[in-house]
Design a protein around this motif. Structure first.
Motif, PDB file in Angstrom:
ATOM      1  N   ASN A   5      -3.020  15.780  -6.932  1.00  0.00           N
ATOM      2  CA  ASN A   5      -2.416  16.301  -5.706  1.00  0.00           C
ATOM      3  C   ASN A   5      -2.820  15.406  -4.543  1.00  0.00           C
ATOM      4  OD1 ASN A   5      -1.228  18.655  -6.861  1.00  0.00           O
ATOM      5  ND2 ASN A   5      -3.259  19.547  -6.978  1.00  0.00           N
ATOM      6  N   TRP A   6      -1.858  14.704  -3.984  1.00  0.00           N
ATOM      7  CA  TRP A   6      -2.139  13.802  -2.868  1.00  0.00           C
ATOM      8  C   TRP A   6      -2.423  14.601  -1.609  1.00  0.00           C
ATOM      9  CZ3 TRP A   6      -3.372   8.945  -1.894  1.00  0.00           C
ATOM     10  CH2 TRP A   6      -3.341   8.525  -0.576  1.00  0.00           C
ATOM     11  N   ASP A   7      -3.429  14.180  -0.878  1.00  0.00           N
ATOM     12  CA  ASP A   7      -3.774  14.752   0.425  1.00  0.00           C
ATOM     13  C   ASP A   7      -3.920  13.577   1.381  1.00  0.00           C
ATOM     14  OD1 ASP A   7      -6.180  15.446   2.403  1.00  0.00           O
ATOM     15  OD2 ASP A   7      -5.190  17.326   1.850  1.00  0.00           O
ATOM     16  N   ASP A   8      -3.334  13.673   2.577  1.00  0.00           N
ATOM     17  CA  ASP A   8      -3.370  12.545   3.507  1.00  0.00           C
ATOM     18  C   ASP A   8      -4.778  12.161   3.935  1.00  0.00           C
ATOM     19  OD1 ASP A   8      -0.646  12.255   3.362  1.00  0.00           O
ATOM     20  OD2 ASP A   8      -0.241  13.325   5.220  1.00  0.00           O
ATOM     21  N   THR A  31       0.836  -1.203   0.000  1.00  0.00           N
ATOM     22  CA  THR A  31       0.000   0.000   0.000  1.00  0.00           C
ATOM     23  C   THR A  31       0.869   1.250   0.000  1.00  0.00           C
ATOM     24  OG1 THR A  31      -1.768  -1.180   1.149  1.00  0.00           O
ATOM     25  CG2 THR A  31      -1.837   1.226   1.222  1.00  0.00           C
ATOM     26  N   TYR A  32       1.922   1.237   0.770  1.00  0.00           N
ATOM     27  CA  TYR A  32       2.840   2.369   0.822  1.00  0.00           C
ATOM     28  C   TYR A  32       3.399   2.674  -0.565  1.00  0.00           C
ATOM     29  CZ  TYR A  32       6.986   5.109   2.007  1.00  0.00           C
ATOM     30  OH  TYR A  32       7.936   6.085   2.078  1.00  0.00           O
ATOM     31  N   GLU A  71      -9.869   9.120  -0.740  1.00  0.00           N
ATOM     32  CA  GLU A  71      -9.610   8.756   0.651  1.00  0.00           C
ATOM     33  C   GLU A  71      -8.118   8.542   0.855  1.00  0.00           C
ATOM     34  OE1 GLU A  71     -10.812   4.997   3.375  1.00  0.00           O
ATOM     35  OE2 GLU A  71     -12.388   5.866   2.149  1.00  0.00           O
ATOM     36  N   GLY A  72      -7.584   9.105   1.922  1.00  0.00           N
ATOM     37  CA  GLY A  72      -6.176   8.942   2.239  1.00  0.00           C
ATOM     38  C   GLY A  72      -5.899   7.623   2.940  1.00  0.00           C
ATOM     39  N   TRP A  73      -4.746   7.543   3.559  1.00  0.00           N
ATOM     40  CA  TRP A  73      -4.335   6.322   4.269  1.00  0.00           C
ATOM     41  C   TRP A  73      -3.723   6.741   5.594  1.00  0.00           C
ATOM     42  CZ3 TRP A  73       0.648   3.259   4.041  1.00  0.00           C
ATOM     43  CH2 TRP A  73       0.465   1.961   4.507  1.00  0.00           C
ATOM     44  N   CYS A  74      -4.315   6.329   6.666  1.00  0.00           N
ATOM     45  CA  CYS A  74      -3.924   6.798   7.993  1.00  0.00           C
ATOM     46  C   CYS A  74      -2.513   6.354   8.413  1.00  0.00           C
ATOM     47  CB  CYS A  74      -4.949   6.370   9.033  1.00  0.00           C
ATOM     48  SG  CYS A  74      -5.110   4.590   9.249  1.00  0.00           S
ATOM     49  N   TYR A  75      -1.940   5.374   7.753  1.00  0.00           N
ATOM     50  CA  TYR A  75      -0.616   4.876   8.124  1.00  0.00           C
ATOM     51  C   TYR A  75       0.517   5.487   7.297  1.00  0.00           C
ATOM     52  CZ  TYR A  75      -3.436   1.379  10.456  1.00  0.00           C
ATOM     53  OH  TYR A  75      -4.357   0.751  11.242  1.00  0.00           O
ATOM     54  N   LEU A  76       0.207   6.390   6.393  1.00  0.00           N
ATOM     55  CA  LEU A  76       1.231   6.906   5.487  1.00  0.00           C
ATOM     56  C   LEU A  76       2.370   7.589   6.225  1.00  0.00           C
ATOM     57  CD1 LEU A  76       2.283   7.294   2.665  1.00  0.00           C
ATOM     58  CD2 LEU A  76       0.902   9.370   2.499  1.00  0.00           C
ATOM     59  N   GLU A  77       2.081   8.457   7.153  1.00  0.00           N
ATOM     60  CA  GLU A  77       3.140   9.166   7.873  1.00  0.00           C
ATOM     61  C   GLU A  77       4.033   8.191   8.642  1.00  0.00           C
ATOM     62  OE1 GLU A  77       3.766  12.594  11.256  1.00  0.00           O
ATOM     63  OE2 GLU A  77       1.856  12.497  10.212  1.00  0.00           O
ATOM     64  N   LEU A  78       3.439   7.234   9.328  1.00  0.00           N
ATOM     65  CA  LEU A  78       4.207   6.246  10.073  1.00  0.00           C
ATOM     66  C   LEU A  78       5.072   5.397   9.120  1.00  0.00           C
ATOM     67  CD1 LEU A  78       4.904   4.773  12.703  1.00  0.00           C
ATOM     68  CD2 LEU A  78       2.894   3.355  12.325  1.00  0.00           C
ATOM     69  N   MET A  79       4.489   4.943   8.037  1.00  0.00           N
ATOM     70  CA  MET A  79       5.232   4.125   7.093  1.00  0.00           C
ATOM     71  C   MET A  79       6.373   4.917   6.453  1.00  0.00           C
ATOM     72  SD  MET A  79       4.181   1.017   7.103  1.00  0.00           S
ATOM     73  CE  MET A  79       4.793   0.339   5.563  1.00  0.00           C
ATOM     74  N   LEU A  94       1.145   7.044  -6.656  1.00  0.00           N
ATOM     75  CA  LEU A  94       0.065   8.017  -6.857  1.00  0.00           C
ATOM     76  C   LEU A  94       0.564   9.441  -6.653  1.00  0.00           C
ATOM     77  CD1 LEU A  94      -2.864   6.212  -5.027  1.00  0.00           C
ATOM     78  CD2 LEU A  94      -2.670   6.646  -7.481  1.00  0.00           C
ATOM     79  N   GLN A  95       1.418   9.634  -5.680  1.00  0.00           N
ATOM     80  CA  GLN A  95       1.953  10.969  -5.404  1.00  0.00           C
ATOM     81  C   GLN A  95       2.803  11.488  -6.557  1.00  0.00           C
ATOM     82  OE1 GLN A  95       3.914  10.169  -1.656  1.00  0.00           O
ATOM     83  NE2 GLN A  95       2.241  11.095  -0.511  1.00  0.00           N
ATOM     84  N   SER A  96       3.325  10.610  -7.371  1.00  0.00           N
ATOM     85  CA  SER A  96       4.203  11.034  -8.464  1.00  0.00           C
ATOM     86  C   SER A  96       3.445  11.384  -9.746  1.00  0.00           C
ATOM     87  CB  SER A  96       5.248   9.958  -8.754  1.00  0.00           C
ATOM     88  OG  SER A  96       4.633   8.847  -9.365  1.00  0.00           O
ATOM     89  N   VAL A  97       2.140  11.149  -9.787  1.00  0.00           N
ATOM     90  CA  VAL A  97       1.361  11.499 -10.980  1.00  0.00           C
ATOM     91  C   VAL A  97       1.158  13.012 -10.981  1.00  0.00           C
ATOM     92  CG1 VAL A  97      -0.809  11.192 -12.218  1.00  0.00           C
ATOM     93  CG2 VAL A  97       0.218   9.246 -11.023  1.00  0.00           C
ATOM     94  N   SER A  98       1.627  13.665 -12.013  1.00  0.00           N
ATOM     95  CA  SER A  98       1.710  15.128 -12.009  1.00  0.00           C
ATOM     96  C   SER A  98       0.359  15.837 -11.961  1.00  0.00           C
ATOM     97  CB  SER A  98       2.507  15.612 -13.222  1.00  0.00           C
ATOM     98  OG  SER A  98       1.852  15.245 -14.416  1.00  0.00           O
TER      99      SER A  98
END
Length: 68
Positions: A19-22, A5-6, A52-60, A12-16
């Motif tokens: 704009n990714w939002d947590d 998932t990470y 929908e974001g992913w709650c574990y992104l910052e930790l990962m 996804l964040q690299s698709v120009s």
């Protein structure tokens, strides 16, 4: 599963055009719907992150090695 998932989210964040939002994920608007549909057709694992974001992104991000 967390690792996979990470890496999906990093891609996804690299698709120009997106704009990714947590909290909102890629936050795909009607104007971006066609590019999203084409992407998800190939990358099915990305589908949950349309609005929908992913709650574990910052930790990962803290524990995973850099993609660079």
């Amino acid at each position: 599963m967390l690792k996979q998932t990470y890496w999906v989210i990093l891609a996804l964040q690299s698709v120009s055009d997106w704009n990714w939002d947590d909290k909102k994920g890629c936050n795909i608007t009607p104007e971006l719907e066609s590019s999203w549909a084409a992407y998800v057709k190939v990358h099915k694992q990305a589908a949950p992150f349309k609005k929908e974001g992913w709650c574990y992104l910052e930790l990962m991000s803290q524990i995973m090695p850099s993609a660079a």
